[in-house]
Design a protein around this motif. Structure first.
Motif, PDB file in Angstrom:
ATOM      1  N   SER A  92       0.820  -1.209   0.000  1.00  0.00           N
ATOM      2  CA  SER A  92       0.000   0.000   0.000  1.00  0.00           C
ATOM      3  C   SER A  92       0.857   1.263   0.000  1.00  0.00           C
ATOM      4  CB  SER A  92      -0.952  -0.014   1.194  1.00  0.00           C
ATOM      5  OG  SER A  92      -0.229  -0.024   2.399  1.00  0.00           O
ATOM      6  N   ASN A  93       2.027   1.214   0.621  1.00  0.00           N
ATOM      7  CA  ASN A  93       2.914   2.380   0.611  1.00  0.00           C
ATOM      8  C   ASN A  93       3.428   2.674  -0.799  1.00  0.00           C
ATOM      9  OD1 ASN A  93       2.607   2.738   3.336  1.00  0.00           O
ATOM     10  ND2 ASN A  93       4.485   1.640   3.871  1.00  0.00           N
ATOM     11  N   LEU A  94       3.793   1.635  -1.537  1.00  0.00           N
ATOM     12  CA  LEU A  94       4.246   1.821  -2.905  1.00  0.00           C
ATOM     13  C   LEU A  94       3.110   2.353  -3.777  1.00  0.00           C
ATOM     14  CD1 LEU A  94       6.421   1.562  -5.058  1.00  0.00           C
ATOM     15  CD2 LEU A  94       5.735  -0.828  -5.357  1.00  0.00           C
ATOM     16  N   PHE A  95       1.910   1.816  -3.600  1.00  0.00           N
ATOM     17  CA  PHE A  95       0.753   2.308  -4.351  1.00  0.00           C
ATOM     18  C   PHE A  95       0.505   3.779  -4.045  1.00  0.00           C
ATOM     19  CE2 PHE A  95      -3.772   3.236  -4.704  1.00  0.00           C
ATOM     20  CZ  PHE A  95      -3.969   2.947  -6.043  1.00  0.00           C
ATOM     21  N   ALA A  96       0.569   4.166  -2.772  1.00  0.00           N
ATOM     22  CA  ALA A  96       0.352   5.562  -2.391  1.00  0.00           C
ATOM     23  C   ALA A  96       1.408   6.471  -3.010  1.00  0.00           C
ATOM     24  CB  ALA A  96       0.352   5.695  -0.875  1.00  0.00           C
ATOM     25  N   LEU A  97       2.647   6.013  -3.070  1.00  0.00           N
ATOM     26  CA  LEU A  97       3.720   6.797  -3.674  1.00  0.00           C
ATOM     27  C   LEU A  97       3.487   6.981  -5.176  1.00  0.00           C
ATOM     28  CD1 LEU A  97       6.497   8.160  -3.293  1.00  0.00           C
ATOM     29  CD2 LEU A  97       7.517   5.950  -3.829  1.00  0.00           C
ATOM     30  N   ILE A  98       3.133   5.912  -5.863  1.00  0.00           N
ATOM     31  CA  ILE A  98       2.839   6.005  -7.297  1.00  0.00           C
ATOM     32  C   ILE A  98       1.630   6.894  -7.534  1.00  0.00           C
ATOM     33  CG2 ILE A  98       2.081   4.689  -9.318  1.00  0.00           C
ATOM     34  CD1 ILE A  98       3.783   2.359  -8.234  1.00  0.00           C
ATOM     35  N   ASP A  99       0.611   6.738  -6.718  1.00  0.00           N
ATOM     36  CA  ASP A  99      -0.605   7.536  -6.850  1.00  0.00           C
ATOM     37  C   ASP A  99      -0.316   9.023  -6.660  1.00  0.00           C
ATOM     38  OD1 ASP A  99      -3.406   7.891  -7.185  1.00  0.00           O
ATOM     39  OD2 ASP A  99      -3.569   8.175  -5.011  1.00  0.00           O
ATOM     40  N   ARG A 100       0.564   9.357  -5.771  1.00  0.00           N
ATOM     41  CA  ARG A 100       0.913  10.745  -5.504  1.00  0.00           C
ATOM     42  C   ARG A 100       1.681  11.365  -6.675  1.00  0.00           C
ATOM     43  NH1 ARG A 100       4.483  11.085  -0.851  1.00  0.00           N
ATOM     44  NH2 ARG A 100       3.346   9.229  -0.239  1.00  0.00           N
ATOM     45  N   MET A 101       2.483  10.567  -7.363  1.00  0.00           N
ATOM     46  CA  MET A 101       3.335  11.077  -8.436  1.00  0.00           C
ATOM     47  C   MET A 101       2.678  11.016  -9.824  1.00  0.00           C
ATOM     48  SD  MET A 101       5.926  11.916  -6.809  1.00  0.00           S
ATOM     49  CE  MET A 101       6.679  11.618  -5.226  1.00  0.00           C
ATOM     50  N   LEU A 102       1.686  10.164  -9.983  1.00  0.00           N
ATOM     51  CA  LEU A 102       1.067   9.961 -11.290  1.00  0.00           C
ATOM     52  C   LEU A 102       0.083  11.076 -11.604  1.00  0.00           C
ATOM     53  CD1 LEU A 102       0.782   8.007 -13.689  1.00  0.00           C
ATOM     54  CD2 LEU A 102      -1.097   6.954 -12.456  1.00  0.00           C
ATOM     55  N   HIS A 103       0.267  11.707 -12.748  1.00  0.00           N
ATOM     56  CA  HIS A 103      -0.660  12.733 -13.210  1.00  0.00           C
ATOM     57  C   HIS A 103      -0.771  12.609 -14.713  1.00  0.00           C
ATOM     58  CE1 HIS A 103      -2.738  16.567 -13.461  1.00  0.00           C
ATOM     59  NE2 HIS A 103      -2.848  16.515 -12.157  1.00  0.00           N
ATOM     60  N   ILE A 104      -1.954  12.456 -15.241  1.00  0.00           N
ATOM     61  CA  ILE A 104      -2.153  12.172 -16.654  1.00  0.00           C
ATOM     62  C   ILE A 104      -2.048  13.429 -17.509  1.00  0.00           C
ATOM     63  CG2 ILE A 104      -3.824  11.305 -18.335  1.00  0.00           C
ATOM     64  CD1 ILE A 104      -4.835   9.439 -16.120  1.00  0.00           C
ATOM     65  N   SER A 105      -2.541  14.558 -17.026  1.00  0.00           N
ATOM     66  CA  SER A 105      -2.568  15.773 -17.834  1.00  0.00           C
ATOM     67  C   SER A 105      -1.462  16.737 -17.424  1.00  0.00           C
ATOM     68  CB  SER A 105      -3.927  16.464 -17.702  1.00  0.00           C
ATOM     69  OG  SER A 105      -4.102  16.919 -16.384  1.00  0.00           O
ATOM     70  N   ASN A 106      -1.206  17.714 -18.284  1.00  0.00           N
ATOM     71  CA  ASN A 106      -0.218  18.739 -18.013  1.00  0.00           C
ATOM     72  C   ASN A 106      -0.897  19.896 -17.284  1.00  0.00           C
ATOM     73  OD1 ASN A 106       1.849  20.576 -17.968  1.00  0.00           O
ATOM     74  ND2 ASN A 106       2.250  20.507 -20.177  1.00  0.00           N
ATOM     75  N   ILE A 107      -0.517  20.135 -16.047  1.00  0.00           N
ATOM     76  CA  ILE A 107      -1.167  21.150 -15.214  1.00  0.00           C
ATOM     77  C   ILE A 107      -0.977  22.547 -15.796  1.00  0.00           C
ATOM     78  CG2 ILE A 107      -1.167  22.210 -12.915  1.00  0.00           C
ATOM     79  CD1 ILE A 107      -0.389  19.477 -11.802  1.00  0.00           C
ATOM     80  N   GLU A 108       0.172  22.801 -16.415  1.00  0.00           N
ATOM     81  CA  GLU A 108       0.438  24.131 -16.961  1.00  0.00           C
ATOM     82  C   GLU A 108      -0.466  24.481 -18.136  1.00  0.00           C
ATOM     83  OE1 GLU A 108       4.107  22.670 -17.280  1.00  0.00           O
ATOM     84  OE2 GLU A 108       4.501  23.058 -15.168  1.00  0.00           O
ATOM     85  N   GLU A 109      -0.979  23.483 -18.842  1.00  0.00           N
ATOM     86  CA  GLU A 109      -1.833  23.728 -19.997  1.00  0.00           C
ATOM     87  C   GLU A 109      -3.319  23.773 -19.647  1.00  0.00           C
ATOM     88  OE1 GLU A 109      -0.952  20.873 -22.988  1.00  0.00           O
ATOM     89  OE2 GLU A 109       1.140  21.487 -23.159  1.00  0.00           O
ATOM     90  N   GLU A 110      -3.683  23.504 -18.419  1.00  0.00           N
ATOM     91  CA  GLU A 110      -5.086  23.488 -18.027  1.00  0.00           C
ATOM     92  C   GLU A 110      -5.673  24.888 -18.042  1.00  0.00           C
ATOM     93  OE1 GLU A 110      -5.904  21.515 -14.352  1.00  0.00           O
ATOM     94  OE2 GLU A 110      -4.819  19.717 -14.943  1.00  0.00           O
ATOM     95  N   ILE A 111      -6.870  25.006 -18.580  1.00  0.00           N
ATOM     96  CA  ILE A 111      -7.600  26.272 -18.584  1.00  0.00           C
ATOM     97  C   ILE A 111      -8.497  26.279 -17.363  1.00  0.00           C
ATOM     98  CG2 ILE A 111      -9.247  27.682 -19.851  1.00  0.00           C
ATOM     99  CD1 ILE A 111      -8.187  26.352 -22.416  1.00  0.00           C
ATOM    100  N   ARG A 112      -8.471  27.346 -16.621  1.00  0.00           N
ATOM    101  CA  ARG A 112      -9.227  27.447 -15.366  1.00  0.00           C
ATOM    102  C   ARG A 112     -10.721  27.529 -15.623  1.00  0.00           C
ATOM    103  NH1 ARG A 112      -5.822  25.553 -11.995  1.00  0.00           N
ATOM    104  NH2 ARG A 112      -3.883  26.664 -11.871  1.00  0.00           N
ATOM    105  N   ARG A 113     -11.481  27.105 -14.621  1.00  0.00           N
ATOM    106  CA  ARG A 113     -12.940  27.155 -14.668  1.00  0.00           C
ATOM    107  C   ARG A 113     -13.392  28.601 -14.847  1.00  0.00           C
ATOM    108  NH1 ARG A 113     -17.553  24.538 -12.903  1.00  0.00           N
ATOM    109  NH2 ARG A 113     -16.472  22.671 -12.332  1.00  0.00           N
ATOM    110  N   GLY A 114     -14.362  28.796 -15.720  1.00  0.00           N
ATOM    111  CA  GLY A 114     -14.891  30.119 -15.991  1.00  0.00           C
ATOM    112  C   GLY A 114     -14.243  30.796 -17.183  1.00  0.00           C
ATOM    113  N   GLN A 115     -13.123  30.276 -17.662  1.00  0.00           N
ATOM    114  CA  GLN A 115     -12.457  30.850 -18.826  1.00  0.00           C
ATOM    115  C   GLN A 115     -12.911  30.132 -20.096  1.00  0.00           C
ATOM    116  OE1 GLN A 115      -8.262  30.527 -18.046  1.00  0.00           O
ATOM    117  NE2 GLN A 115      -8.256  32.245 -16.607  1.00  0.00           N
TER     118      GLN A 115
END
Length: 161
Positions: free
Chosen positions: A3-26
């Motif tokens: 479970s510790n390894l799963f939590a570590l992978i879960d914390r680091m895994l991100h599918i999309s690029n945060i810098e390219e996200e358009i904020r809500r309302g835009q």
């Protein structure tokens, strides 16, 4: 896997690029940007590699969850999951899901002159590349509208969508 390894992978895994996200309302905001790449890949792969049987169906389903998210819907008539993310699916008679569209509320709904039900059917049949190819479409009473029947009758003499 621990479970510790799963939590570590879960914390680091991100599918999309945060810098390219358009904020809500835009302008151009996509409510499903965090999973859009995976969802589009699954949908395009299903369309490209699978030929559905002649009988297909469109219906809504729920991904049950009760966390705090603005996209959580409440559907009292669903027994297995009353709270969750609503999705529209095109399925064939073998039980295979051909295309999935996630619902994010009325602000991001399919807008059509004939209403939501007709818009959902038209969009799902078009993006799954099943429109006007001789498939028999089965729906429940929510999607069975006069506009859809008239649209179908105008295109074909048979009862094929």
């Amino acid at each position: 896997m621990t479970s510790n390894l799963f939590a570590l992978i879960d914390r680091m895994l991100h599918i999309s690029n945060i810098e390219e996200e358009i904020r809500r309302g835009q302008e151009g905001f996509d409510p499903w940007v965090k999973i859009r790449l995976v969802l589009d890949k699954v949908n395009s792969s299903a369309t490209r590699f699978y030929i559905p049987s002649r009988n297909i169906s469109i219906d809504e389903s729920m991904i049950g969850m009760k966390n705090r998210c603005v996209y959580i819907q409440f559907m009292p008539n669903k027994r297995h999951a009353r709270f969750g993310i609503k999705k529209f699916e095109v399925c064939d008679s073998n039980g295979y899901v051909v295309h999935v569209r996630l619902y994010a509320g009325k602000d991001f709904d399919i807008h059509h002159d004939e209403g939501q039900a007709f818009g959902v059917v038209k969009e799902l049949m078009t993006v799954s590349q099943l429109l006007n190819k001789g498939y028999h479409l089965h729906t429940d009473n929510f999607y069975t509208k006069l506009a859809a029947a008239q649209n179908n009758a105008d295109r074909h003499s048979e009862s094929e969508f």
